[in-house]
Design a protein around this motif. Structure first.
Motif, PDB file in Angstrom:
ATOM      1  N   VAL A  42       1.618  -7.017  -2.535  1.00 17.89           N
ATOM      2  CA  VAL A  42       1.550  -8.044  -1.491  1.00 17.89           C
ATOM      3  C   VAL A  42       1.724  -9.429  -2.103  1.00 17.89           C
ATOM      4  O   VAL A  42       2.483 -10.235  -1.614  1.00 17.89           O
ATOM      5  CB  VAL A  42       0.185  -7.936  -0.768  1.00 17.89           C
ATOM      6  CG1 VAL A  42       0.006  -9.122   0.152  1.00 17.89           C
ATOM      7  CG2 VAL A  42       0.108  -6.641   0.009  1.00 17.89           C
TER       8      VAL A  42
ATOM      9  N   THR C  18       0.454  -1.621  -0.973  1.00 18.77           N
ATOM     10  CA  THR C  18      -0.886  -2.100  -1.358  1.00 18.77           C
ATOM     11  C   THR C  18      -1.862  -1.733  -0.265  1.00 18.77           C
ATOM     12  O   THR C  18      -1.559  -1.870   0.920  1.00 18.77           O
ATOM     13  CB  THR C  18      -0.875  -3.637  -1.490  1.00 18.77           C
ATOM     14  OG1 THR C  18       0.346  -3.986  -2.116  1.00 18.77           O
ATOM     15  CG2 THR C  18      -2.026  -4.109  -2.314  1.00 18.77           C
ATOM     16  N   GLU C  19      -3.024  -1.251  -0.670  1.00 18.56           N
ATOM     17  CA  GLU C  19      -4.055  -0.942   0.332  1.00 18.56           C
ATOM     18  C   GLU C  19      -4.677  -2.248   0.803  1.00 18.56           C
ATOM     19  O   GLU C  19      -4.903  -3.153   0.022  1.00 18.56           O
ATOM     20  CB  GLU C  19      -5.147  -0.078  -0.313  1.00 18.56           C
ATOM     21  CG  GLU C  19      -4.663   1.314  -0.612  1.00 18.56           C
ATOM     22  CD  GLU C  19      -5.700   2.033  -1.506  1.00 18.56           C
ATOM     23  OE1 GLU C  19      -5.446   3.150  -1.908  1.00 18.56           O
ATOM     24  OE2 GLU C  19      -6.744   1.413  -1.791  1.00 18.56           O
ATOM     25  N   LYS C  20      -4.987  -2.294   2.068  1.00 14.88           N
ATOM     26  CA  LYS C  20      -5.565  -3.528   2.639  1.00 14.88           C
ATOM     27  C   LYS C  20      -7.080  -3.481   2.402  1.00 14.88           C
ATOM     28  O   LYS C  20      -7.842  -3.677   3.332  1.00 14.88           O
ATOM     29  CB  LYS C  20      -5.270  -3.601   4.147  1.00 14.88           C
ATOM     30  CG  LYS C  20      -3.798  -3.498   4.549  1.00 14.88           C
ATOM     31  CD  LYS C  20      -3.149  -4.872   4.585  1.00 14.88           C
ATOM     32  CE  LYS C  20      -1.643  -4.772   4.852  1.00 14.88           C
ATOM     33  NZ  LYS C  20      -0.976  -3.881   3.832  1.00 14.88           N
ATOM     34  N   PHE C  21      -7.553  -3.227   1.167  1.00 13.32           N
ATOM     35  CA  PHE C  21      -8.954  -2.830   1.035  1.00 13.32           C
ATOM     36  C   PHE C  21      -9.948  -3.876   1.536  1.00 13.32           C
ATOM     37  O   PHE C  21     -10.652  -3.611   2.516  1.00 13.32           O
ATOM     38  CB  PHE C  21      -9.250  -2.480  -0.435  1.00 13.32           C
ATOM     39  CG  PHE C  21     -10.727  -2.497  -0.688  1.00 13.32           C
ATOM     40  CD1 PHE C  21     -11.272  -3.409  -1.557  1.00 13.32           C
ATOM     41  CD2 PHE C  21     -11.555  -1.643   0.022  1.00 13.32           C
ATOM     42  CE1 PHE C  21     -12.646  -3.432  -1.753  1.00 13.32           C
ATOM     43  CE2 PHE C  21     -12.919  -1.673  -0.177  1.00 13.32           C
ATOM     44  CZ  PHE C  21     -13.462  -2.579  -1.073  1.00 13.32           C
TER      45      PHE C  21
ATOM     46  N   PRO D  37       0.301  -2.780  -8.313  1.00 12.23           N
ATOM     47  CA  PRO D  37       0.727  -2.920  -6.914  1.00 12.23           C
ATOM     48  C   PRO D  37      -0.200  -2.212  -5.938  1.00 12.23           C
ATOM     49  O   PRO D  37      -0.446  -2.713  -4.840  1.00 12.23           O
ATOM     50  CB  PRO D  37       2.122  -2.282  -6.893  1.00 12.23           C
ATOM     51  CG  PRO D  37       2.625  -2.427  -8.259  1.00 12.23           C
ATOM     52  CD  PRO D  37       1.441  -2.380  -9.163  1.00 12.23           C
ATOM     53  N   ARG D  38      -0.793  -1.075  -6.313  1.00 17.85           N
ATOM     54  CA  ARG D  38      -1.560  -0.358  -5.300  1.00 17.85           C
ATOM     55  C   ARG D  38      -2.783  -1.168  -4.866  1.00 17.85           C
ATOM     56  O   ARG D  38      -3.102  -1.254  -3.680  1.00 17.85           O
ATOM     57  CB  ARG D  38      -2.006   0.995  -5.853  1.00 17.85           C
ATOM     58  CG  ARG D  38      -2.941   1.709  -4.875  1.00 17.85           C
ATOM     59  CD  ARG D  38      -2.781   3.192  -4.887  1.00 17.85           C
ATOM     60  NE  ARG D  38      -3.735   3.780  -3.919  1.00 17.85           N
ATOM     61  CZ  ARG D  38      -4.361   4.915  -4.157  1.00 17.85           C
ATOM     62  NH1 ARG D  38      -4.172   5.568  -5.288  1.00 17.85           N
ATOM     63  NH2 ARG D  38      -5.176   5.407  -3.248  1.00 17.85           N
ATOM     64  N   ARG D  43      -3.491 -10.721  -4.700  1.00 15.97           N
ATOM     65  CA  ARG D  43      -3.431 -11.299  -3.345  1.00 15.97           C
ATOM     66  C   ARG D  43      -4.725 -12.034  -3.005  1.00 15.97           C
ATOM     67  O   ARG D  43      -4.744 -12.868  -2.105  1.00 15.97           O
ATOM     68  CB  ARG D  43      -3.138 -10.213  -2.316  1.00 15.97           C
ATOM     69  CG  ARG D  43      -4.148  -9.115  -2.230  1.00 15.97           C
ATOM     70  CD  ARG D  43      -3.608  -7.976  -1.378  1.00 15.97           C
ATOM     71  NE  ARG D  43      -4.114  -6.701  -1.854  1.00 15.97           N
ATOM     72  CZ  ARG D  43      -5.223  -6.135  -1.369  1.00 15.97           C
ATOM     73  NH1 ARG D  43      -5.909  -6.742  -0.426  1.00 15.97           N
ATOM     74  NH2 ARG D  43      -5.650  -4.998  -1.840  1.00 15.97           N
TER      75      ARG D  43
END
Lengths: 320, 646, 155, 149
Positions: A42, C18-21, D37-38, D43
């Protein structure tokens, strides 16, 4: 009196401090976002460099024992001021403010002053990591200087054909020449020089594949090893604003002919072009290749990129 | 007997030279007993010559008068000059100014610098003779008089190089300088003899009148000999390793004299030779030859200086590369080139003098000049460190300083020459000039990091700052470093344009000595002053205003933004000495002494050039016979080239 | 160099993996994930086997005798020194220790990491004094004799 | 106004500096996997820095062995104010299986106040993410206290 106000406006707002900082932070944020997206993640919000800078302003500044206090604190300010002065001298397409008072050589040396201020800052901090960092920064400066100079001479010769002297260093003349007979990028003999300049931009700024000076994994942030708080924030801000200044320089040198009527519109076009340039020259290499070793950077710039610039210099010199 | 002051000015040149030589004589006489008397005598003689030369500025530079002084009133008889004369036009006065200022500054400096040494009477006698001979060379209007002054200059410089004979390498350096220096002098002597055999006169003006029309191979051979002779005095390409050996051991004030002043005499000789005597600088071969020598010596010396271990050897190589700059630009033949060269010559004396004096201060305070063991001196010697930074910034051409102003003109000149002639050779010259400037910056950053910044070696823990007396001359030079940088147009208007006009105006020079119309009789084309216009723009005051305003803007934003107690914490009391917070980050280890400096910098660059550096390392063997071999080879090559192409 | 380029540019147009954790819900761990310890004190018999088998010794047992001879036993597991190897869960014969799949073991105070449980262990019946033993023995023989007589009578 | 923005941005761009005080590298790999990335910690503004001078969150992993003790203390001292210490995994908090060994110098608590701890012998990346998010909030509060004090 109005000229004084205009000068203050120029220095503080339009081509000067505010504009450069905002666009620079925008470019840096975009660059990090694009690199993240290319790595399938992201990525940070667009305003991340702004948050980084503000956070650094909030931190405590520690002056190490071996550091020279005066120089240690003055170096970032001097570097940032020289960079903004260089930005003032670069005409935003048709809207040129002080570009008549300085030419390409002055801008080249102002960018050297920015590099030197980082080196002096590192030297003044007295840490061995900074010592290795400044030596690498200097090697990077030597390596991108040759192609930069060859491109400068090629553009000077190409744009100077009309002038009585046959050559020119002044940016104003270059922009006028491009306005008259087409942007330099579309002259086929200048394509290698444009390519060489595209390679020079990331090394000048110290972006990922060529950031041998601030290699955080190898030599603990290199030149900024001892900096914390506002000086470190200012150095990072200089790094971001340099992205804008180099893209602006490329736009003026090779795409100077574009000139809509109004300054605001020119500024917008400059920002858009800078975004495209940032993507092409900095984000893609950052996402794709790993960091160069020190002597690889030097060998790459003095053979491949300098060769490209030399080709176009010779072509221009043969009058093509 | 009214005493009209107007033509008393004619005596000023001879008085200036005589005051220096007289000072040498009197100081050796009276100096034995007390140092104070000797110092005042030396100071007075330097001061008199300084004042006299400064007084000459108004008539010669501003009003363009050429002063002619015939020794013993032996005026030329019906167009034939046989007497010895001093001819001071704007060019020679420009160089005289450089000489006199350098002499005064280094004299005052050596009062304090030489305090550790003994037998100072010999030092000051030789020093004053050296300065007198250099001033004589620059002002003289007679060819053989120039040779005599060259001889005195060389031998006093050799003696002064070996002044500290307890240094290891001092005698060897002086011996090498003696041998190769006399090789240069003999080639000048041979050149003068050849010219004298053809022209039957030694007066510069008359030779300049008769020579251009005179076509005989002897003249070409004479040109080769004279050019190589003056080149060796300026330590140009094949003679440059000599400079490093001589400078490394000479006292700092003498290194200032050698690199700041002696090299300028070589440059003055070459300018007189090409522009005034032979007036052949407009021939393309001479331009290629002079510019070629300039570029080679500029590039070779900067790469040689790159990985030196001794502070002074590094400075010596740099002074030759800067002289290479000057010669390159003079070889262009254009008016802008000449004024850029003269400007750079002046700036070089100033910032190179400053750097040599800082080297002397470091040697005086710590006793060592080895870049690998020095380090972190900026805490102990803040004044010298600030001075060094000013000098290093101006030699590497950073904008506000004078180095940038002259280098900027050099790039203008070389690029314009390339533009006019459309010749790719001058583009290569311009690129070489720019790359050399970056390499100069690199080597001075190496010196800054390995001498002044980084960690202090425990050996030099108790070094103290040098006395104020040594630092005042350095501050004078530092001020001189900044002033021309800020007002290059003023310097151009008052100093450079008259000097350039005078250098190019051979007929004016001849008529002043031999009476008007003399040059016309030898069909020497009248002189039309060349217009200087620049392809770029550089207003330093505007640049400085912008820089200051932006710095203010940044500070205001910082103050506005930063919280009230901008927590800048640094070590206040000594007891926090062991507080690890202020140790530099060693990835956790206790911060031991590990200075990054000297030869472990710029690995990437040196690795790529290792073959070139090893070749240069072998080539500079340090053996005297090699150097003399290079010198004779240079003479041979020059001869062959001149005979074929000139 | 080129394959990376195409992959990178391709990624630009693909949704990031990507996980929105922190924003979205907490993803569940694998089915048999060994996470936070859950202790059922009621089924524990305080045999101490788990403590003997635990490598990092992360259990602490405090035994508090009650007036009527019972024992109030509290067993606390210190999660910060537990390696979640679930040896204790395997060796516990009463299955009173169980490792859940809650992996979110984050805390600021040490107490967040302590899992404890207390139970009362009934006291064993009081030991018989020698006279009581002799008396019981006698009663047993009397009962046996009576039973033998009864069998003889109806034999 | 500017000060409040700085406080907010403190939480938005916390930079991590990782100290390995003798860990078995299980937690180190998990910490770095948070930047992949995971899980993508970037972010939230996290970034791994090379020097303690530019660090806000110091993540310590491993039972503080005697070799790394004085280095740990020295590096922690070099981190500028408003800093947060996060202990990763069970080792720093208690020494895990190495408890009581001759070369382990006790929990991290002895040397510095640990703000946030993550349990688990190699905690899952999500757990580390949650801990780091918590740490950045604490960082913002510390900055506010520092400012008011």
């Amino acid at each position: 009196m109005t000229t004084l106000l205009w000068t203050i406006f120029h220095v503080l707002v339009f081509p000067g401090l505010l504009f450069c900082v905002v666009v620079g932070l925008l470019l840096a944020g975009l660059d990090r976002k694009l690199v993240a997206r290319m790595q399938n993640r992201v990525g940070p919000p667009l305003l991340q460099p702004w948050y980084d800078f503000l956070k650094c302003c909030g931190k405590e500044t520690i002056i190490p024992r071996h550091a020279r206090r005066g120089l240690f604190l003055a170096a970032p300010v001097l570097g940032f001021a020289a960079l903004i002065t260089a930005a003032l001298f670069i005409p935003v397409f048709s809207y040129s403010v002080y570009s008549t008072s300085a030419d390409l050589v002055v801008i080249l040396y102002l960018l050297t002053v920015v590099g030197v201020s980082m080196i002096v800052g590192a030297a003044a901090s007295g840490s061995p990591f900074a010592g290795v960092g400044l030596s690498r920064e200097m090697v990077a400066m030597i390596s991108y200087e040759l192609p930069f100079v060859l491109v400068m001479l090629a553009v000077g010769r190409m744009a100077g054909v009309g002038t009585p002297l046959g050559v020119t260093f002044s940016l104003q003349a270059i922009v006028d020449w491009q306005a008259a007979n087409g942007n330099l990028l579309f002259h086929w003999s200048m394509i290698p020089a444009a390519l060489a300049m595209l390679f020079v931009i990331p090394c000048e700024i110290g972006m990922h594949p060529f950031d041998i000076a601030e290699a955080e994994t190898e030599i603990c942030e290199g030149t900024l090893a001892e900096y914390s708080g506002p000086p470190a924030g200012l150095f990072r801000l200089t790094h971001c604003v340099k992205m804008y200044v180099m893209c602006a320089l490329f736009c003026v040198l090779f795409l100077g002919g574009i000139s809509t009527g109004y300054a605001a519109l020119d500024a917008l076009v400059m920002v858009v072009l800078s975004v495209v340039l940032t993507f092409v020259t900095m984000s893609v290499p950052h996402a794709v290749c790993a960091r160069f070793k020190v002597e690889q950077v030097f060998k790459f710039y003095w053979t491949v990129v300098a060769g490209l610039a030399l080709i176009s210099l010779i072509l221009v010199w043969l009058g093509l | 007997m009214t005493f009209d002051f107007s033509n008393f000015i004619n005596n000023f040149p001879i008085l200036a030279i005589m005051s220096l030589f007289l000072g040498a004589f009197v100081s050796s006489l009276v100096g034995r007993r007390s140092a104070k008397v000797r110092n005042t005598v030396v100071f007075l003689s330097m001061l008199i010559s300084l004042v006299l030369i400064l007084a000459l500025i108004k008539p010669v530079l501003l009003e363009g008068k050429i002063i002619n002084y015939w020794l013993g009133n032996w005026e030329p008889v019906n167009g034939w000059a046989f007497g010895n004369s001093l001819e001071v036009d704007a060019l020679s006065l420009f160089f005289a100014l450089i000489v006199v200022v350098a002499v005064f500054v280094s004299g005052v400096y050596s009062f304090f610098y030489m305090s550790h040494d003994d037998s100072l009477v010999n030092y000051y006698t030789l020093f004053l003779m050296l300065s007198g001979s250099v001033l004589g060379l620059v002002l003289s209007g007679d060819l053989f008089n120039m040779f005599v002054m060259i001889e005195i200059m060389t031998f006093t410089a050799v003696a002064l190089t070996a002044f500290r004979n307890h240094y290891e390498g001092a005698l060897e350096g002086a011996f090498k300088y003696l041998v190769v220096g006399s090789l240069g002098s003999t080639s000048v002597l041979i050149g003068i003899a050849l010219i004298y055999s053809q022209m039957h006169t030694l007066n510069l003006a008359q030779i300049a009148a008769m020579l251009p029309g005179y076509d005989s191979p002897v003249i070409l051979i004479a040109f080769a000999f004279l050019f190589v002779g003056f080149g060796s005095k300026a330590f140009l390409f094949p003679f440059h390793p000599l400079a490093a050996d001589a400078h490394a051991v000479a006292p700092a004030s003498i290194s200032l004299m050698i690199s700041g002043v002696l090299t300028k005499c070589g440059v003055y000789g070459i300018i007189r030779l090409c522009y005034c005597l032979y007036q052949n600088m407009d021939q393309t071969f001479v331009q290629y030859f002079v510019t070629g020598i300039g570029v080679i010596s500029m590039f070779v010396c900067v790469t040689m200086a790159f990985n030196q271990h001794n502070f002074k050897r590094l400075l010596a190589f740099h002074s030759i590369s800067q002289v290479g700059y000057v010669i390159t630009v003079i070889g262009l033949g254009s008016a802008l080139g000449m004024s850029a060269g003269l400007f750079h010559a002046m700036n070089h004396t100033i910032f190179k003098g400053l750097l040599f004096l800082t080297a002397g201060a470091v040697q005086h305070a710590t006793g060592s000049l080895d870049l690998d063991e020095l380090g972190g001196l900026s805490k102990k010697m803040p004044g010298t460190c600030a001075l060094f930074l000013i000098g290093a910034a101006s030699i590497s051409g950073l904008p506000p300083f004078n180095g940038f102003a002259s280098k900027w003109m050099i790039y203008q000149a070389t690029f314009q020459k390339a533009g006019e002639t459309g010749n790719f050779f001058f583009v290569v010259v311009c690129v070489a000039a720019l790359i050399t400037s970056v390499l100069t910056l690199a080597s001075f950053i190496k010196v800054a990091q390995s001498v002044f910044f980084g960690q202090l070696n425990l050996k030099f823990a108790n070094t103290k700052e040098v006395s104020l007396g040594m630092r005042i001359p350095m501050w004078i030079l530092a001020a001189l470093c900044i002033l021309p940088g800020l007002f290059p147009d003023k310097v151009q208007q008052w100093l450079l344009t008259p000097a350039t006009q005078a250098a190019m105006n051979a007929p004016g020079y001849i008529d002043a000595a031999m009476g008007s119309g003399y040059a016309a009789s030898f069909a020497i084309p009248a002189y039309q002053p060349q217009q200087i216009f620049l392809s770029g723009a550089w207003q330093p005051v505007m640049w400085l205003l912008l820089l200051i305003s932006v710095t203010l803007a940044v500070c205001i934003v910082a103050l506005l933004g930063g919280d009230e107690k901008a927590t800048v914490t640094s070590e206040i009391s000594a007891d926090t000495d062991c507080d690890p917070k202020y140790d530099s980050f060693f990835s956790g280890e206790a911060s031991v002494y590990s200075q990054v400096g000297g030869s472990d910098l710029f690995w990437g660059f040196k690795h790529n050039w290792r073959r070139y550096f090893s070749f240069m390392h072998d080539w500079h063997s340090g053996v005297v016979n090699d150097y003399t071999l290079y010198g004779t080879a240079a003479i041979a090559v020059a001869l062959v080239l001149c005979v074929i192409f000139l | 160099m080129i394959p990376y380029l195409t992959k990178a540019l391709g990624n630009l147009f693909r949704a990031p993996a990507t996980e929105k954790f922190p924003k979205g819900e907490t993803p569940k761990a694998a089915p048999s994930y060994r996470g936070r310890i859950i202790y059922h004190p009621e089924s524990c018999i305080n045999c101490g086997l788990c403590m003997r088998v635990c490598a990092p010794q992360c259990m602490e047992r405090t035994i508090e005798p009650l007036p009527n001879g019972d024992q109030k036993i509290t067993l606390t597991f210190d999660l910060t020194s537990c390696t979640f190897c679930s040896m204790c869960a395997d060796f516990c014969s009463r299955h009173s220790i169980e490792l859940s799949d809650d992996y979110m073991i984050v805390g600021t105070k040490p107490e967040d990491f302590l899992v404890s449980g207390t139970f009362i262990k009934k006291a064993p019946p009081p030991k018989l004094t020698p006279e009581q033993i002799a008396e019981l023995k006698a009663k047993a023989e009397a009962a046996k004799a009576a039973k033998a007589a009864a069998e003889k009578a109806d034999g | 106004m500017f000060q409040r923005m700085i406080d907010k941005s403190m939480a938005k761009s916390p930079w991590i500096f990782h100290i390995n005080a003798g860990s078995c590298n299980g937690c180190d790999i998990e910490l770095v996997s948070v930047l992949t990335p995971r899980y993508d910690a970037e972010r939230l503004g996290f970034r791994l820095t090379g020097t303690p001078r530019q660090a806000d969150i110091v993540v310590v992993s491993g039972p503080v062995t005697s070799q790394t003790k004085d280095r740990l203390v020295r590096t922690l001292a070099q981190v500028p104010e408003p800093r947060v210490v996060v202990s990763l995994g069970s080792c720093p908090r208690s020494g895990n299986v190495f408890k009581g060994s001759y070369c382990v110098d006790g929990p991290l608590e002895k040397y510095t106040h640990v703000d946030v701890s993550v349990g688990g012998c190699t905690p899952k990346p999500e757990a580390i993410m949650a801990a780091l998010a918590k740490a950045s909030e604490i960082l913002a509060e510390k900055r506010k206290e520092m400012r008011q004090a």
